[in-house]
Write an enzyme that holds these catalytic residues in place. Sequence first.
Site, PDB file in Angstrom:
ATOM      1  N   ARG A  37       7.071  17.273   3.260  1.00  0.00           N
ATOM      2  CA  ARG A  37       7.168  18.489   4.069  1.00  0.00           C
ATOM      3  C   ARG A  37       5.809  18.879   4.632  1.00  0.00           C
ATOM      4  NH1 ARG A  37      10.370  22.392   0.040  1.00  0.00           N
ATOM      5  NH2 ARG A  37       9.060  21.230  -1.399  1.00  0.00           N
ATOM      6  N   LYS A  97      17.150   9.043 -10.239  1.00  0.00           N
ATOM      7  CA  LYS A  97      18.112   9.674 -11.130  1.00  0.00           C
ATOM      8  C   LYS A  97      17.556  11.021 -11.570  1.00  0.00           C
ATOM      9  CE  LYS A  97      15.032   7.686 -13.802  1.00  0.00           C
ATOM     10  NZ  LYS A  97      13.797   7.818 -13.099  1.00  0.00           N
ATOM     11  N   ARG A 165       9.879  22.369 -11.247  1.00  0.00           N
ATOM     12  CA  ARG A 165      11.168  21.698 -11.061  1.00  0.00           C
ATOM     13  C   ARG A 165      11.928  21.492 -12.378  1.00  0.00           C
ATOM     14  NH1 ARG A 165      11.600  16.567 -12.599  1.00  0.00           N
ATOM     15  NH2 ARG A 165       9.708  15.439 -13.177  1.00  0.00           N
TER      16      ARG A 165
END
Length: 333
Positions: A37, A97, A165
Amino acid sequence: MTDILRWGVVATGGIAGAVTSDLLLVPGIEVHAVSSRALAKAEQFAGRFGIPRAYGDYHELLADPDIDVVYVATPHSQHHEVASAALRAGKNVLCEKAFTLTVAQAEELVGLAESRGLFLMEAMWTRFIPLVRKLRALLADEAIGEIRLVRADFGVRAPYEPAHRLWNPALGGGALLDLGVYPVSFAHMVLGVPSELHVHGSRAATGVDAEAALLLGYPDGAQALLSTSLLAETRITAEVVGTTGRIEVASPFYAPTAMTLHRNGAEPETFRHELWGNGYTYQAREVVEQIAAGEVESPEMAWADSVNVMRTLCAALGRMGVAHPASQTSSGP
């Protein structure tokens, strides 16, 4: 497509760096582009690894006609968004994953790949580690008889930072999706899809799972005892127990360099194998080989496996009262 597969890396975090350094070791791979980003982060990452192109938006990377494979290294919450966009753009995909946030998202990715004839694989690198392949061979040869028990754990003590996160529900945080996916996938690899699931654990203040213990039951009475935690360090080992012996997989079981076979009445036999690079090289080589063979999925990490693992993870999270947003409206990494 040439004999060289040109890869695009989406995101520039720690896992992206570790995997990219291994991609550069594998014959048949050229890391062609990276996106973030923040364009400056992409440019810094590109300079670090000698990558020719850097983009400030993953859509720009997907529009690059020279990219054959996209490696999705974003937080879990963006896996479905980026992987589905990559498949629609005609790119093969290796997606980190946990595969997605929901079973429906996993099934949608599989449907997209199947309908477009594109390769898609969850980046469960453990399946391709040499000693894990050796483990499967020993089990297939009934080296320890009939399998009755799988035990595996993965826990670390992670500082509590609500926006990080690991603890942020909007980013797909929690122990199960980040760490627990390893023992759950390991149990599925050995015993298949469970018929019963029992869960116990706790949630963090943000609502994500901080720790969890899972008991997977199978129709013949076999079981898997699995645990994961963001609150405490565990041994990070695995064990498969059969009627005539057991196999201990040394820490870290997700990328082991040692494994010991204990046959009843015999001396233990230890197998050792050092990793090539960081260990992500083996899954990268699998992608190269399967695409070269014209395949769209890997038999060692098949689409059904990824969907079934997500089914177990989501069922466990549901029973703990954990709910992640099913989709994000961000512009992506």
